[in-house]
Design an enzyme around this catalytic site. Structure first.
Site, mmCIF file in Angstrom:
data_model
loop_
_atom_site.group_PDB
_atom_site.id
_atom_site.type_symbol
_atom_site.label_atom_id
_atom_site.label_comp_id
_atom_site.label_asym_id
_atom_site.label_seq_id
_atom_site.Cartn_x
_atom_site.Cartn_y
_atom_site.Cartn_z
ATOM 1 N N LYS A 1 0.832 -1.219 0.000
ATOM 2 C CA LYS A 1 0.000 0.000 0.000
ATOM 3 C C LYS A 1 0.865 1.267 0.000
ATOM 4 O O LYS A 1 0.413 2.324 -0.441
ATOM 5 C CB LYS A 1 -0.999 -0.017 1.151
ATOM 6 N N LYS B 1 11.445 7.949 8.255
ATOM 7 C CA LYS B 1 11.866 7.332 6.991
ATOM 8 C C LYS B 1 10.681 7.097 6.065
ATOM 9 O O LYS B 1 9.591 6.729 6.505
ATOM 10 C CB LYS B 1 12.566 5.990 7.267
#
Ligand SMILES: NC(=O)c1ccc[n+]([C@@H]2O[C@H](COP(=O)([O-])OP(=O)(O)OC[C@H]3O[C@@H](n4cnc5c(N)ncnc54)[C@H](O)[C@@H]3O)[C@@H](O)[C@H]2O)c1
Length: 423
Positions: free
Chosen positions: A276, A369
């Site tokens: 996703k 991140k």
């Protein structure tokens, strides 16, 4: 099998460990309001009958070499301390205090950083009970102990929660190899995969193979900052065989604002959480180009279709129903509406692809991140390796836009998205 010392077994009384959520799910749905009844129904529709007794009896009784009972309570360590790692610590710590089958203390391994004022992040967490860098303003719970030493943090634990950006997992597993003792269960909250020569390797598999332990997964529509302030959301635990272990993880993470459902489909749940992020990058391009809601909805649908097709090609055991759980459609929606991948991809498209993702990540995420860009590359490599590129136009286009081979508006090249008889 139960090898416990008799006195250890006594300490596992199921009555003592009753969880109100699991008991609620046995009551007739008509007793509840709409939201609770749908929860109960989804819970009861799972593939094996729920056993609250077994769910409550997972307090591990460990023995030393002489068969002496060492400990009747489970100890949990969180391996990771970013935004989601800190929220996971908060959820688990609140339950560890309430549940008699767990030790109160929850250890959290912290990749040590020095803050601008010269203090170490670990010291600040232990002093203020807040992760000043990744989740400021949120109390983690006094029973959370930050530990910068990875080996020390895991050495007493028999339940390990892995939650770091996926690019660090290989190194972490290598460091922990041979350092984990006894009966240990793991769960991965890591979204992403490793691509090796022989093909993609899911993080739960990496953990299982490197450390020789069983690994479940927890994924879902879970943007960390929202759960940190206790806004209601759902998640999915993917498990391999033991429903008892799945129920223990459900128990450890569930709160009134965080509803967790177990599904016997580790690969399906994990691939949803991983893939996703690539769809979210596509949604960010569409936002950056101001293409509107219909286009974004189309990207979500096409993305979900590719997620399902690729997951089933890689693992034929993956179930269709998994894509309707929180880890599937709900996570696609939330990451395409909010979330860092969408946000940074939007900025990338606004710059016409002139600013690199590395530069934007450093500027916009303050140490957090980005997962979607590296996952897009890894998925592209896997597709390329198998000659499946044409079957997955959205996935392969996202990577080519990320590396500057295509312009951002290539994401809606409609010829790419025609009906594909192979999917
Ligand atoms: N943030 C969310 O909303 C969210 C929600 C669900 C799942 N996840 C997933 O959870 C995982 C962890 O994400 P996060 O949001 O907690 O992290 P983050 O991006 O907020 O933080 C980065 C973390 O990596 C650590 N780090 C930096 N360099 C490192 C190194 N060399 N070795 C080991 N660790 C290092 C940092 O100390 C920090 O703890 C990811 O797989 C992510 O996809 C995140």
């Amino acid at each position: 099998g139960n090898r416990s010392h008799p006195t250890c077994r006594l300490s596992q009384s199921p009555i003592l460990h009753a969880n109100p959520f699991l008991i609620l799910s046995y009551l007739p749905p008509s007793l509840f309001s709409f939201s609770f009844s749908s929860f109960s129904l989804s819970y009861l529709s799972l593939d094996s009958p729920l056993s609250p007794v077994s769910a409550m009896s997972h307090a591990k009784s460990r023995e030393d070499a002489n068969g002496e009972c060492r400990d009747s309570k489970s100890r949990v360590t969180i391996v990771g301390s970013g935004s989601w790692g800190s929220v996971a610590a908060k959820l688990v710590a609140s339950n560890a205090l309430k549940l008699p089958s767990f030790h109160d203390e929850v250890r959290m391994w912290v990749f040590e950083e020095v803050l601008p004022n010269g203090e170490k992040l670990t010291d600040v967490i232990n002093k203020t009970n807040e992760n000043a860098n990744y989740l400021p303003g949120i109390k983690l719970g006094r029973n959370v102990v930050a530990d910068p030493d990875l080996e020390n943090a895991v050495k007493e634990a028999n339940m390990l929660v892995f939650v770091t950006p996926h690019q660090f997992m290989d190194g972490i597993c290598k460091k922990l190899k041979g350092k984990i003792k006894g009966e240990v269960e793991a769960i991965s909250l890591v979204k992403g995969m490793e691509v090796k020569k022989e093909g993609p390797c899911m993080i739960s598999n990496l953990i299982s193979k490197e450390l020789g332990i069983n690994c479940s997964v927890l994924m879902g529509a879970n943007i960390a900052n929202e759960i940190a302030v206790e806004k209601f959301s759902e998640a999915t635990v993917g498990y391999r065989e033991s429903r008892e272990i799945a129920d223990t993880w459900v128990q450890l993470f569930s709160t009134p604002y965080f509803m967790v459902t177990p599904v016997r489909d580790v690969e399906g749940v994990e691939l949803c959480g991983t893939l996703k992020n690539v769809v979210a990058i596509a949604a960010g391009f569409v936002d950056g180009l101001e293409m509107g809601n219909n286009t974004k909805a189309a990207i979500m649908r096409i993305g979900l279709r590719e997620m399902k097709a690729l997951s089933k090609l890689l693992f034929p055991s993956v179930k269709d129903s998994t894509f309707f759980e929180s880890c599937g459609v709900a996570d696609v929606i939330t990451t395409c509406l909010g979330g860092r991948n969408r946000r940074v991809a939007e900025a990338f498209a606004q710059s016409g692809g002139k600013r690199s993702f590395d530069e934007l990540e450093a500027e916009m995420l303050e140490g957090q991140k980005l997962q979607g860009v590296s996952t897009a590359r890894e998925v592209y490599e896997a597709l390329n390796h198998r000659g499946w590129m044409e079957m997955f136009p959205l996935f392969s286009t996202v990577h080519q836009i990320c590396i500057g081979r295509l312009k951002p508006d290539a994401i809606v090249n409609y010829r790419n998205f025609g009906p594909n008889p192979k999917l």
